[in-house]
Design a protein around this motif. Structure first.
Motif, short mmCIF file in Angstrom:
data_model
loop_
_atom_site.label_atom_id
_atom_site.label_comp_id
_atom_site.label_asym_id
_atom_site.label_seq_id
_atom_site.Cartn_x
_atom_site.Cartn_y
_atom_site.Cartn_z
N TYR A 292 58.05 36.98 97.19
CA TYR A 292 57.46 35.76 97.73
C TYR A 292 57.90 34.52 96.96
CZ TYR A 292 54.40 36.50 93.76
OH TYR A 292 53.93 36.72 92.49
N GLY A 293 58.73 34.66 95.96
CA GLY A 293 59.12 33.52 95.13
C GLY A 293 60.60 33.52 94.83
N THR A 294 60.94 33.53 93.54
CA THR A 294 62.34 33.40 93.13
C THR A 294 63.20 34.60 93.52
OG1 THR A 294 61.83 34.29 90.94
CG2 THR A 294 61.79 31.89 91.18
N LEU A 295 62.58 35.71 93.90
CA LEU A 295 63.35 36.88 94.33
C LEU A 295 63.57 36.91 95.84
CD1 LEU A 295 61.74 39.69 92.13
CD2 LEU A 295 63.87 38.45 91.73
N LEU B 297 52.68 27.45 90.49
CA LEU B 297 52.75 27.35 89.04
C LEU B 297 53.82 26.37 88.59
CD1 LEU B 297 52.38 31.17 88.32
CD2 LEU B 297 50.61 29.43 88.08
N ARG B 298 54.19 25.47 89.47
CA ARG B 298 55.19 24.42 89.28
C ARG B 298 56.62 24.96 89.25
NH1 ARG B 298 52.31 19.95 85.46
NH2 ARG B 298 50.36 19.94 86.64
N SER B 299 57.01 25.64 88.19
CA SER B 299 58.38 26.13 88.08
C SER B 299 58.65 27.35 88.96
CB SER B 299 58.70 26.50 86.63
OG SER B 299 58.52 25.40 85.79
N PHE B 300 57.61 28.09 89.26
CA PHE B 300 57.73 29.31 90.04
C PHE B 300 56.36 29.64 90.61
CE2 PHE B 300 57.16 30.23 85.57
CZ PHE B 300 56.05 31.04 85.56
N PRO B 301 56.32 30.44 91.67
CA PRO B 301 55.02 30.78 92.26
C PRO B 301 54.42 32.04 91.64
CG PRO B 301 56.73 31.57 93.68
CD PRO B 301 57.41 30.87 92.54
N GLY B 302 53.15 32.20 91.84
CA GLY B 302 52.45 33.43 91.51
C GLY B 302 51.66 33.83 92.74
N ALA B 303 51.06 34.99 92.71
CA ALA B 303 50.24 35.43 93.83
C ALA B 303 49.21 36.43 93.33
CB ALA B 303 51.09 36.07 94.92
N THR B 304 48.07 36.42 94.01
CA THR B 304 47.08 37.48 93.83
C THR B 304 46.92 38.14 95.19
OG1 THR B 304 45.24 35.95 94.22
CG2 THR B 304 45.88 36.34 91.93
N PHE B 305 46.88 39.44 95.20
CA PHE B 305 46.84 40.19 96.45
C PHE B 305 45.45 40.76 96.68
CE2 PHE B 305 51.14 40.37 94.70
CZ PHE B 305 51.83 39.75 95.73
N ASP B 306 45.00 40.67 97.94
CA ASP B 306 43.67 41.15 98.31
C ASP B 306 43.72 41.58 99.77
OD1 ASP B 306 41.02 41.56 98.98
OD2 ASP B 306 40.34 39.61 98.30
N SER B 307 43.59 42.87 100.01
CA SER B 307 43.70 43.41 101.37
C SER B 307 42.62 42.88 102.30
CB SER B 307 43.66 44.94 101.34
OG SER B 307 42.42 45.38 100.81
N LYS B 308 41.55 42.30 101.76
CA LYS B 308 40.46 41.77 102.59
C LYS B 308 40.57 40.27 102.82
CE LYS B 308 37.48 45.44 101.08
NZ LYS B 308 36.60 45.88 100.04
N SER B 309 41.59 39.64 102.24
CA SER B 309 41.76 38.19 102.37
C SER B 309 42.15 37.81 103.80
CB SER B 309 42.85 37.72 101.41
OG SER B 309 43.12 36.34 101.60
N THR C 6 53.85 50.27 102.53
CA THR C 6 53.45 50.03 101.15
C THR C 6 54.67 49.62 100.35
OG1 THR C 6 51.66 51.64 101.32
CG2 THR C 6 52.38 51.05 99.11
N ALA C 7 54.52 48.55 99.56
CA ALA C 7 55.64 48.06 98.76
C ALA C 7 55.12 47.58 97.40
CB ALA C 7 56.34 46.91 99.48
N TRP C 8 56.01 47.57 96.44
CA TRP C 8 55.68 46.96 95.16
C TRP C 8 55.70 45.45 95.32
CZ3 TRP C 8 53.67 49.80 91.54
CH2 TRP C 8 54.05 51.12 91.38
N ALA C 9 54.88 44.76 94.54
CA ALA C 9 54.87 43.30 94.50
C ALA C 9 54.44 42.89 93.10
CB ALA C 9 53.91 42.72 95.54
N TYR C 10 54.85 41.70 92.69
CA TYR C 10 54.50 41.19 91.36
C TYR C 10 53.31 40.24 91.51
CZ TYR C 10 58.63 43.41 89.55
OH TYR C 10 59.56 44.36 89.18
N GLN C 11 52.17 40.68 90.93
CA GLN C 11 50.94 39.90 90.99
C GLN C 11 50.77 39.11 89.69
OE1 GLN C 11 47.05 40.91 92.87
NE2 GLN C 11 46.57 41.60 90.78
N TYR C 12 50.45 37.81 89.84
CA TYR C 12 50.22 36.95 88.68
C TYR C 12 49.06 37.52 87.88
CZ TYR C 12 49.72 32.70 85.95
OH TYR C 12 49.64 31.78 84.93
N ASN C 13 49.22 37.57 86.57
CA ASN C 13 48.29 38.31 85.72
C ASN C 13 47.56 37.42 84.72
OD1 ASN C 13 47.27 40.86 85.08
ND2 ASN C 13 48.64 41.07 83.34
N ARG C 14 47.52 36.12 84.97
CA ARG C 14 46.90 35.21 83.99
C ARG C 14 45.75 34.41 84.58
NH1 ARG C 14 50.92 34.33 79.80
NH2 ARG C 14 51.53 36.46 79.35
N MET C 15 44.98 34.99 85.47
CA MET C 15 43.88 34.29 86.10
C MET C 15 42.61 34.43 85.28
SD MET C 15 45.25 32.92 88.78
CE MET C 15 43.92 32.44 89.83
#
Length: 135
Positions: free
Chosen positions: A25-28, A59-71, A126-135
């Protein structure tokens, strides 16, 4: 036939081990020219537009994401399938994304499994994804 808890864990472990899909969803993203993946010739076997449920974070220089199947919110991105022999590539991706070796709270991101929808086909995978971990 009901599965025991151990059998369910074993199935889940196999699913994680065999998962070759990456949601980006970002730089990749494909549209970003594979800032990282582009270094690897023939590294992808499938590329498709995709979405998953959660919140994208600026996050300015790059995006982050949090994933929630109920969102109710959808994150737009790409689904990429990597070759079977891509263990070293996963290690490099984890390092690029700042994933802790223990995949715990110390890393900038965590690699987690999410359900990804391919809108043009109503297909979910189902896929791997990188979730932002600094919330």
């Amino acid at each position: 036939v009901m599965q025991s808890a151990k059998e369910a864990r074993d199935v889940d472990d196999m699913r994680k081990y065999n998962c070759r899909f990456l949601f980006t969803y970002g730089t990749l993203r494909i549209s970003k020219g594979y800032k990282f993946l582009g270094e690897h010739n023939k590294c992808t076997l499938i590329e498709a537009k995709a979405t998953t449920r959660g919140t994208k974070i600026d996050l300015r220089s790059f995006p982050g994401a949090t994933f929630d199947s109920k969102s109710d919110s959808l994150i737009e991105g790409d689904l990429i399938m990597l070759p079977e022999d891509s263990a070293k590539l996963w290690d490099r991706l984890d390092a690029y994304e700042g994933v802790s070796l223990k995949n715990d709270t110390n890393g900038l991101y965590r690699r987690i499994l999410v359900d990804v929808m391919i809108p043009e086909s109503d297909f979910t995978i189902t896929a791997w994804a990188y979730q932002y971990n600094r919330m």
